[in-house]
Design a protein around this motif. Structure first.
Motif, short mmCIF file in Angstrom:
data_model
loop_
_atom_site.label_atom_id
_atom_site.label_comp_id
_atom_site.label_asym_id
_atom_site.label_seq_id
_atom_site.Cartn_x
_atom_site.Cartn_y
_atom_site.Cartn_z
N VAL A 79 53.47 -20.15 -10.85
CA VAL A 79 52.03 -20.09 -11.09
C VAL A 79 51.35 -20.95 -10.03
O VAL A 79 51.74 -22.11 -9.82
CB VAL A 79 51.66 -20.58 -12.51
N LEU A 80 50.37 -20.37 -9.35
CA LEU A 80 49.65 -21.07 -8.28
C LEU A 80 48.38 -21.70 -8.87
O LEU A 80 47.60 -21.02 -9.53
CB LEU A 80 49.25 -20.08 -7.19
N PHE A 81 48.21 -22.98 -8.63
CA PHE A 81 47.02 -23.69 -9.11
C PHE A 81 46.14 -24.05 -7.92
O PHE A 81 46.65 -24.48 -6.88
CB PHE A 81 47.41 -24.98 -9.85
N SER A 82 44.83 -23.89 -8.08
CA SER A 82 43.92 -24.35 -7.03
C SER A 82 42.69 -24.98 -7.66
O SER A 82 42.13 -24.44 -8.61
CB SER A 82 43.53 -23.19 -6.11
N GLU A 83 42.35 -26.13 -7.13
CA GLU A 83 41.11 -26.79 -7.58
C GLU A 83 39.96 -26.24 -6.75
O GLU A 83 40.09 -26.08 -5.53
CB GLU A 83 41.20 -28.30 -7.36
#
Lengths: 182, 166
Positions: free
Chosen positions: B135-139
Motif C-alpha cells: 500500500v502506497l501512502f502519500s502526504e
C-alpha cells in the motif's frame, strides 16, 4: 460554561452515532462532493474487493469535530485548533461509532486530547444452540476477517433473545487541541 | 498488474513525488445551501451553522471535508507524471484509493462563510510504501485561502493507494 480551571487531565468527552445508512452516505456524498462510488454503489465496491460500500473516511471524521463543537458550545467557550487522525478501519452501514477524547495535557489555555473513534459492527444473534436468529449486514457479507478474529476484535455479549456477536475495533486514533477563552 | 510492475511504480512515485508541488489551483465557491446541507448530515441544529441566511452563518468544522475532497479530486487525480517517457496519471484506478489519515490545522484561520471563494493549492509531503502490503501512502499538504487571501484551513491528507491503483 467550560473554563480552563474546570478541565482535568484524564477527563473524557464522548459522542455516539448509530444511524449509518446507504441513504445517509448518498446524502454525504452529495454534500461533500466525494462521489467515489465505493461509498454509494455496492456493485462498484464489490468489484473493488470491498464486499460492499464503505463509509467515506471523512464522514466518520466529522463526528470528531462535532464532539469538540458540542463541548465548546459552538465555539462560545473556545476554539478548535487542530485534529490529527489516522484512519485504520473501514466503517460500514449499520456500524455504531463511538468517539471519545481524553484530556492528556493542559498548557495555558490550551487543552490537548487523545482521540479514539471505535467502531462496533454487529454480526449476528444466536440462540443457546448456536442457531442464527438474526444476521446483520456484516454477517451476510462477510465483513469480519480471520485477522479480526486473530486480533481478538470479535466478541460476544448477551442481549434480548440470545448472544450477539460483534466486532469492536479502533478505527480512528489520533489527537486534538482546543483553546479555551477563560 | 504483476508484483514487479507494482514495485517499479512504487519506487518511481517515492522518488518523484516527495515535496513536489501539485500544479494548479482548485476553486470552490461557497453557497449557503451547501453549508446547511453539510451541517445537517451531522444533525447540527445550532443557528450559527444552519440558521437563516439573512442572519449570517459560518461553516461547521467538518465542512473542511468538502474542500479537502475538492482538492483531492481536482488537484491530485488530475495530476500527470512522465514515467519511462510515457505520461501517466498519479492514480491508475481511483477505486483503489483510501483515506489513510487526516489532519486539520485551524490555527490563525478565519471562518468559511456563504459567498466565499476559496482557492486551494497543494504539494506532496512524505511518500512511502508498506512493503508487506504494497500500500502506497502519500502526504498531501493543502493550503486553503479565501478571496481576501486569509487562511481558512491547513489540511494534511494521507492518501493510501492499494496495489494496482498506482
Amino acid at each position: 460554561m467550560v473554563k480552563i480551571s474546570d478541565i482535568k487531565v484524564g477527563q473524557v468527552i464522548k459522542n455516539e452515532f448509530s444511524q449509518i445508512t446507504r441513504e445517509l452516505l448518498r446524502e454525504y456524498a452529495k454534500a461533500s462532493g466525494d462521489t467515489n462510488p465505493i461509498h454509494t454503489s455496492d456493485e462498484v465496491a464489490i468489484k473493488a474487493g470491498l464486499k460492499g460500500i464503505i463509509a467515506h473516511g471523512l464522514f466518520s471524521f466529522g463526528f470528531i469535530s462535532k464532539l469538540f463543537e458540542d463541548f465548546l458550545n459552538q465555539e462560545e467557550y473556545g476554539k478548535l485548533i487542530d485534529i490529527d487522525i489516522e484512519m485504520r478501519g473501514m466503517v460500514r452501514c449499520g456500524d455504531t461509532l463511538v468517539t471519545e477524547a481524553t484530556v492528556t495535557k493542559i498548557e495555558g489555555k490550551r487543552v490537548f486530547f487523545d482521540v479514539k473513534q471505535t467502531t462496533f459492527t454487529n454480526v449476528d444473534i444466536k440462540d443457546k444452540n448456536g442457531k442464527i436468529l438474526k444476521q446483520f449486514e456484516a454477517g451476510e457479507r462477510g465483513y469480519i476477517s480471520e485477522k479480526d478474529i486473530e486480533r481478538k476484535l470479535v466478541k460476544t455479549k448477551e442481549v434480548d433473545g440470545g448472544t450477539l456477536t460483534y466486532r469492536e475495533r479502533v478505527s480512528m486514533p489520533g489527537t486534538a487541541i482546543i483553546e479555551l477563552y477563560n | 498488474m504483476d508484483n514487479a510492475e507494482i514495485k517499479k511504480n512504487a519506487d518511481f512515485l517515492i522518488k518523484n513525488l516527495g515535496g513536489k508541488e501539485i500544479p494548479g489551483t482548485a476553486k470552490v465557491s461557497i453557497r449557503y445551501k451547501t453549508l446547511v446541507s453539510f451541517a445537517e448530515i451531522y444533525g447540527i441544529t445550532d443557528p450559527k451553522y444552519v440558521g437563516p441566511e439573512e442572519n449570517g452563518i459560518v461553516a461547521c468544522h467538518a465542512f473542511a471535508n468538502h474542500f479537502t475532497i475538492k482538492a483531492l479530486y481536482k488537484l491530485l487525480l488530475g495530476m500527470k507524471l512522465v514515467q519511462d517517457g510515457v505520461e501517466r496519471p498519479f492514480m491508475l484506478n481511483v477505486g483503489k484509493l483510501l483515506h489513510g489519515g487526516q489532519k486539520y490545522d485551524w490555527e490563525g484561520c478565519v471562518d468559511v462563510k456563504p459567498g466565499d471563494k476559496l482557492s486551494i493549492t497543494a504539494k506532496f509531503g512524505k511518500v512511502w510504501v508498506i512493503e508487506k502490503t504494497m500500500v502506497l501512502f502519500s502526504e498531501i499538504e493543502v493550503l486553503v485561502k479565501n478571496q481576501d487571501d486569509e487562511l481558512v484551513c491547513k489540511p494534511l491528507i494521507t492518501a493510501a493507494v492499494r496495489p494496482g491503483g498506482y
